[in-house]
Design a protein around this motif. Structure first.
Motif, PDB file in Angstrom:
ATOM      1  N   THR A  82       0.865  -1.235  -0.068  1.00  0.00           N
ATOM      2  CA  THR A  82      -0.033  -0.055   0.084  1.00  0.00           C
ATOM      3  C   THR A  82       0.805   1.289   0.064  1.00  0.00           C
ATOM      4  OG1 THR A  82      -1.792  -1.305   1.149  1.00  0.00           O
ATOM      5  CG2 THR A  82      -1.951   1.052   1.209  1.00  0.00           C
ATOM      6  N   ASN A 117       2.306   5.303   0.384  1.00  0.00           N
ATOM      7  CA  ASN A 117       1.943   6.667   1.012  1.00  0.00           C
ATOM      8  C   ASN A 117       1.521   7.418  -0.171  1.00  0.00           C
ATOM      9  OD1 ASN A 117       2.926   5.500   3.452  1.00  0.00           O
ATOM     10  ND2 ASN A 117       5.021   5.638   2.432  1.00  0.00           N
ATOM     11  N   ASP A 144      -0.312   1.072 -10.163  1.00  0.00           N
ATOM     12  CA  ASP A 144       0.021  -0.269  -9.665  1.00  0.00           C
ATOM     13  C   ASP A 144       1.271  -0.664 -10.255  1.00  0.00           C
ATOM     14  OD1 ASP A 144      -0.796  -2.921  -8.523  1.00  0.00           O
ATOM     15  OD2 ASP A 144      -0.644  -3.597 -10.630  1.00  0.00           O
ATOM     16  N   CYS A 198      -7.272   5.660  -5.084  1.00  0.00           N
ATOM     17  CA  CYS A 198      -6.675   5.417  -3.770  1.00  0.00           C
ATOM     18  C   CYS A 198      -7.195   4.141  -3.260  1.00  0.00           C
ATOM     19  CB  CYS A 198      -6.636   6.334  -2.918  1.00  0.00           C
ATOM     20  SG  CYS A 198      -5.424   7.924  -3.145  1.00  0.00           S
ATOM     21  N   ARG A 199      -8.548   4.082  -3.334  1.00  0.00           N
ATOM     22  CA  ARG A 199      -9.218   2.737  -2.625  1.00  0.00           C
ATOM     23  C   ARG A 199      -8.705   1.580  -3.464  1.00  0.00           C
ATOM     24  NH1 ARG A 199     -15.328   5.346  -1.922  1.00  0.00           N
ATOM     25  NH2 ARG A 199     -14.767   6.276   0.073  1.00  0.00           N
ATOM     26  N   LEU A 248      -6.074   0.973  -4.778  1.00  0.00           N
ATOM     27  CA  LEU A 248      -4.802   0.904  -4.458  1.00  0.00           C
ATOM     28  C   LEU A 248      -4.367   0.253  -3.083  1.00  0.00           C
ATOM     29  CD1 LEU A 248      -2.863   3.670  -6.147  1.00  0.00           C
ATOM     30  CD2 LEU A 248      -2.807   1.303  -6.998  1.00  0.00           C
ATOM     31  N   GLY A 249      -5.750   0.022  -2.364  1.00  0.00           N
ATOM     32  CA  GLY A 249      -5.608  -0.270  -0.818  1.00  0.00           C
ATOM     33  C   GLY A 249      -5.541   0.889   0.265  1.00  0.00           C
ATOM     34  N   VAL A 250      -5.496   2.148  -0.395  1.00  0.00           N
ATOM     35  CA  VAL A 250      -5.330   3.330   0.505  1.00  0.00           C
ATOM     36  C   VAL A 250      -6.860   3.685   1.017  1.00  0.00           C
ATOM     37  CG1 VAL A 250      -4.712   5.652   0.978  1.00  0.00           C
ATOM     38  CG2 VAL A 250      -3.453   4.306  -0.773  1.00  0.00           C
ATOM     39  N   THR A 251      -7.244   3.287   2.286  1.00  0.00           N
ATOM     40  CA  THR A 251      -8.450   3.431   2.911  1.00  0.00           C
ATOM     41  C   THR A 251      -8.512   4.420   3.889  1.00  0.00           C
ATOM     42  OG1 THR A 251      -8.307   1.342   3.961  1.00  0.00           O
ATOM     43  CG2 THR A 251      -9.355   1.172   1.908  1.00  0.00           C
TER      44      THR A 251
END
Length: 288
Positions: A3, A5, A248, A273-274, A276-279
């Motif tokens: 994930t 930054n 990705d 972002c979601r 990519l796993g940024v939640t």
């Protein structure tokens, strides 16, 4: 996939409606725990006061780090450093130090008679104050005024040697543009962090126009894909998929930080972002 930054760029509002857009954007993206929000300067420093006010409010309301853009355009050295000090006084000690675009639509940059001649001089002056974290711009497709890629990389190296801490790149359409640039920088002895700038495409017409102006290579397949997507009314679907795939690939190649140019619109950036796993970070209450 790790994930990443993230950080986000916004621009200062010029009217009440734009102010609501900015605060809505910040409110939507702040829960993603960005490294910082950056606030741009208008061409020729035209939004200096607006940038200051926007940075102040963002810092106060979000509690997050805010990086204020600062340019060499249209001001003396003393005036520019006074602006920098005013940012520090409100708790904004992250500066994105840039040369800035030519004033009034001119083709070339002309320094103020009593101002900084270029970004390196600005960076040196900021670094000498000892209170700023200094970020700078970088061009993976090469700056339009650079003679070639080697000259482009050497100029970036000079900016780091002047005291910069991190570079944020102009946007690009293919991961290879950034990866080749990263390799060239490493070969030149640059070991400071270089963060890719990512543009979720809200309007292909506008993005294309801006890409031409700043020297970003536009692959033929991107042109063709957006032409078809606009015709078929699936522009946003393509933009989200293309941006997510770009990010990705960069993450798979070891990139840890991504900087998104939001254009004060949260939805597309948040969707990427979601993916990519940024939640959003959610505080867990102790109910025991």
């Amino acid at each position: 996939m790790a994930t990443p930054n993230v950080s986000f760029e916004v621009f200062p509002p010029r009217n009440v409606d734009a102010a609501f857009n900015l605060w809505d954007t910040a409110q939507a993206l702040a829960p993603l725990a960005p490294r910082f929000f950056s606030v741009t300067y208008g061409a020729g420093g035209t939004t200096r006061d607006l940038s200051h006010d926007a940075a102040h409010v963002l810092r106060r309301t979000s509690g997050l780090p805010v990086a204020a853009h600062l340019t060499c355009v249209g001001a003396s050295r003393a005036e520019t450093l006074e602006v920098a000090d005013s940012f520090a006084e409100i708790g904004v000690t992250d500066i994105v130090a840039l040369r800035g675009d030519p004033e009034n639509g001119a083709d070339t940059f002309t320094p103020h008679p009593e101002g900084f001649a270029d970004s390196c001089e600005l960076i040196e002056a900021l670094a000498a104050k000892g209170k700023f974290n200094i970020r700078i711009g970088a061009y993976p497709d090469s700056h339009p005024e650079a003679a070639d890629m080697d000259a482009n990389v050497q100029w970036l190296k000079r900016k780091f040697e002047a005291g910069a801490d991190e570079a944020i790149t102009q946007f690009f359409f293919e991961p290879e543009s950034f990866l080749r640039f990263r390799d060239a920088c490493a070969a030149a002895g640059i070991d400071k962090p270089i963060t890719p700038g990512i543009l979720p495409i809200l309007s292909w017409k506008s993005a294309r126009k801006f890409a031409i102006r700043c020297g970003t290579t536009i692959p033929a397949w991107v042109d063709e894909a957006f032409d078809a997507a606009v015709r078929d009314d699936r522009h946003d679907l393509l933009a989200t998929a293309m941006c997510t795939e770009l990010c990705d690939t960069l993450i798979c190649e070891g990139v840890e930080n991504l900087h998104f140019y939001t254009l004060n619109k949260a939805e597309l950036t948040r969707n990427v972002c979601r993916a990519l796993g940024v939640t959003p970070e959610v505080a867990v209450r102790d109910v025991a």
